[in-house]
Enzyme design. Structure first.
Site, mmCIF file in Angstrom:
data_model
loop_
_atom_site.group_PDB
_atom_site.id
_atom_site.type_symbol
_atom_site.label_atom_id
_atom_site.label_comp_id
_atom_site.label_asym_id
_atom_site.label_seq_id
_atom_site.Cartn_x
_atom_site.Cartn_y
_atom_site.Cartn_z
ATOM 1 N N GLU A 256 0.958 -1.214 0.323
ATOM 2 C CA GLU A 256 0.274 -0.050 -0.087
ATOM 3 C C GLU A 256 0.958 1.388 0.174
ATOM 4 O OE1 GLU A 256 -1.878 3.171 2.469
ATOM 5 O OE2 GLU A 256 -1.819 1.258 4.038
ATOM 6 N N CYS A 295 -0.994 8.501 3.320
ATOM 7 C CA CYS A 295 -1.215 8.503 1.909
ATOM 8 C C CYS A 295 -2.226 7.875 0.870
ATOM 9 C CB CYS A 295 -0.897 6.592 2.160
ATOM 10 S SG CYS A 295 -2.022 5.655 2.943
#
Length: 677
Positions: A256, A295
């Site tokens: 990720e 993120c």
């Protein structure tokens, strides 16, 4: 100054050297030192496989879920300490709650998933059994079993609590032990979290290990049964994914990575309108929560060209109202970046972005700070850029991992879809619009490039969790630059830690292996009606055969009158015959199910407490007046509920007519009492 200890092979390991300092993001003072010197990574992985694996696999999914719920409750009672410690990372109390409460919430969510969507067993069956042989003597079933290795997690600095817990939860439910390697800047928060977990004594021995500091030669000792879950930069993900051991042994790798997430304002928006305000509010939130160190934060904000100036002005006004400073001050809306080094990285990225367009709010080199020293702490102003030429490369290639976003114009749905795709894959995107046609076009056009898309309008805003909030029941990941992986996603996240195996054999053999009755396997008709048996006395394959029951025209007409279902196929002979599927009037499907229940139910009070549903109901053959029905009810699966005085029994119901052909098949779900329950 103290040095963080690692927790490996069942004990706390003090590093062999002095380590390197970690600094308070607000004051610049040294907080602690960090080092993994002296950690035997081979021994840690072997310990996880040899001790942790068997200990975690022994309980059922429901028992693991109960442990996870207890752990979540334990941590929730101690979260104030984690909030306080998070201040040193530059996080405001709101930021800390986002991290800490979010992580604890993942534990609660996976506990619920484990109890409600997984069996009270150690084996998970994926989908239905697959008949293979025409004669019914050969079948197959996909079963999932936990990998016999360690779930190694390499985490980013921005979520020192949520990061490890979002990975621990599905791994633990699946039956895999975890080894946590936090990022250096905020590792002291993760270390305290792990200390709390160890102090709780709730998890089995070996279920959890912690390495503070460098990963050393950890990857050299991975095997094909281990798993790596990485969160961080795309460049580091690429480096780890191509590690020779990972490649040679096909180690399962989930990444990720940071991505250039976008938010798109629809062409229906007007200044001052609800969607306009939602877009600006969400953009400012994503820029300032965790000082933009998420993120999923919005890096590219696309707006209709005619609204570019209005959005820039409204966003700048909101940003100007946010106080930057010491996160311990309740009046502060944005704290510091995680480290001075992180601030320098943001400033370097900003130089590249500023080549494409000017800053319309903020100063990369100066910020007024409340209650702290702007230079000793890792403070930076929120920065909003404006790029009038949306085709410029920089905004689609360069990410400043901080409170930075770039406004860009678009002129059509087709163009904004193309612009969104230039990010080369994102974790999250959002479309803020009240125009359903525009939303559909953009969602379908951008979906291949995104792991998650939020469509936000005035209605959804009432309960929306926001652009940047991953949810444990939804996949968290994205294609391309975003890493190409998925985290969480409910049961999907659990199954990521398990191996799916197609097992072939006779129905009797598959029943014995899986603990679930397979069509074609033996049945056991006993003198005692299955509904008279308590949960502990029932066995998979216990069967009752009841019938026949003749269906009359009067039954059909009475059911139609009683229920109001006077559909022509039941009431009009001529119209029914005109239907290519029927040869005349037919019985209602639900009449067949009702008659079947009347045949197999034992009417007296007993262990069966309730019928709480039917699943997979299919009507296979029409039933005409004069046909005779027989039902065969077989115990298909028996799942005791953990901590309850009853369990769930799934029955296979097969309703046949006089020639033996099936007219209806379905599963009946009942709750059955345990003895003494």
């Amino acid at each position: 100054m103290a040095t963080l200890s690692s927790y490996v092979t069942g004990s706390w390991h003090v590093p062999d050297d002095e380590g390197v300092p970690l600094h308070d993001a607000v004051t610049g003072e040294e907080v602690v030192r960090i080092s993994s010197a002296g950690v035997d990574f081979r021994a840690a992985l072997e310990y996880g496989r040899r001790v942790g694996g068997p200990a975690v696999r022994e309980p059922t999914f429901h028992q693991r879920a109960a442990l996870l719920k207890a752990l979540a409750s334990y941590l929730r009672e101690r979260r104030e300490e984690l909030y306080a410690l998070s201040l040193r990372t530059g996080a405001t109390r709101g930021d800390a709650r986002f991290d800490v409460d979010g992580g604890i919430g993942v534990l609660f969510s996976y506990s619920s998933k484990g109890r409600r969507e997984m069996p009270n067993n150690t084996v998970y069956l994926d989908g239905p059994a697959e008949p293979i042989g025409k004669g019914g003597s050969f079948a197959a079933w996909h079963l999932c079993t936990p990998l016999r290795g360690v779930a190694v997690q390499i985490n980013a600095f921005n979520f020192p609590v949520w990061g490890p817990l979002e990975k621990l939860a599905p791994a633990f439910i699946a039956g895999m032990p975890s080894l946590i390697k936090p990022a250096g800047q905020t590792a002291y928060v993760t270390a305290r979290l792990v200390e709390m977990i160890v102090e709780s004594g709730l998890l089995p021995e070996g279920a959890l290990q912690l390495v503070c500091g460098s990963a050393g030669d950890l990857f050299e000792h991975l095997t094909e049964q281990d798993l790596v879950a990485f969160t961080g930069s795309a460049s580091t993900a690429q480096k780890l994914r191509t590690h020779p051991v990972v490649a040679a042994r096909s180690v399962r790798f989930n990444a990720e990575a940071d991505s250039l997430n976008c938010s798109i304002l629809g062409p229906d928006a007007v200044p001052g309108g609800r969607e306009f305000e939602l877009f600006v509010e969400q953009l400012v939130t994503e820029m300032t929560v965790k000082a933009g160190q998420k993120c999923t934060a919005i890096r590219r904000a696309f707006v209709p060209r005619a609204l570019l100036g209005d959005v820039a002005e409204a966003t700048a006004a909101r940003l100007a109202a946010i106080t930057v400073g010491n996160p311990a001050d309740p009046a502060v809306g944005m704290g510091a970046l995680a480290s001075l080094g992180q601030r320098e990285e943001v400033r370097r990225a900003l130089k590249a972005l500023m080549a494409a367009g000017p800053v319309v709010y903020g100063d990369p080199d100066h910020v007024d700070v409340a209650g702290a020293d702007a230079e000793r702490g890792a403070f930076i102003s929120p920065i909003l850029l404006r790029v009038d030429e949306a085709g410029r490369a920089e905004p689609h290639e360069v990410e400043a991992f901080g409170p930075v976003s770039t406004l860009m114009p678009y002129t059509s749905a087709e163009q904004v879809i193309e612009l969104a795709a230039r990010g080369q894959g994102s974790l999250a995107g959002s479309v803020v619009t009240g125009d359903a046609a525009f939303a559909r076009q953009v969602v379908l056009g951008t979906a291949p490039w995104h792991g998650r898309l939020l469509v936000l309008d005035a209605e959804a805003a009432k309960e929306s969790t926001g652009h940047g909030s991953p949810l444990p029941m939804l996949v968290h990941g994205g294609p391309g630059r975003a890493g190409g992986g998925e985290e969480m996603g409910g049961v999907r996240g659990i199954l990521h830690h398990m191996n799916r195996t197609a097992v072939q054999g006779s129905p009797d053999m598959l029943t014995a292996i899986t603990g679930r009755w397979v069509a074609g396997a033996g049945r056991a008709e006993t003198e005692v009606h299955p509904f008279r048996k308590h949960l502990e006395d029932l066995r998979v394959g216990d069967t009752v055969v009841a019938g026949p029951r003749r269906v009359s025209l009067e039954d059909i007409e009475h059911f139609a009158e009683f229920t109001g279902d006077t559909f022509y196929a039941h009431m009009d002979e001529e119209a029914a015959r005109a239907n290519p599927f029927f040869d005349g009037r037919v019985a209602h499907g639900y009449l067949i199910v009702s008659l079947a229940a009347g045949l197999f139910v034992d009417p007296d009070p007993g262990p069966v407490l309730a019928n709480y549903g039917l699943e997979n109901l299919r009507f296979l053959t029409p039933v005409y007046p004069g046909d005779e029905l027989t039902v065969t009810l077989t115990a298909k699966g028996i799942d005791p509920r953990e901590g309850a005085e009853y369990g769930e029994v799934r029955w296979d119901a097969d309703v046949t007519q006089q020639d033996g052909s099936s007219v209806a098949k379905y599963d009946v779900l009942t709750l059955v009492a345990k003895r003494g329950g």
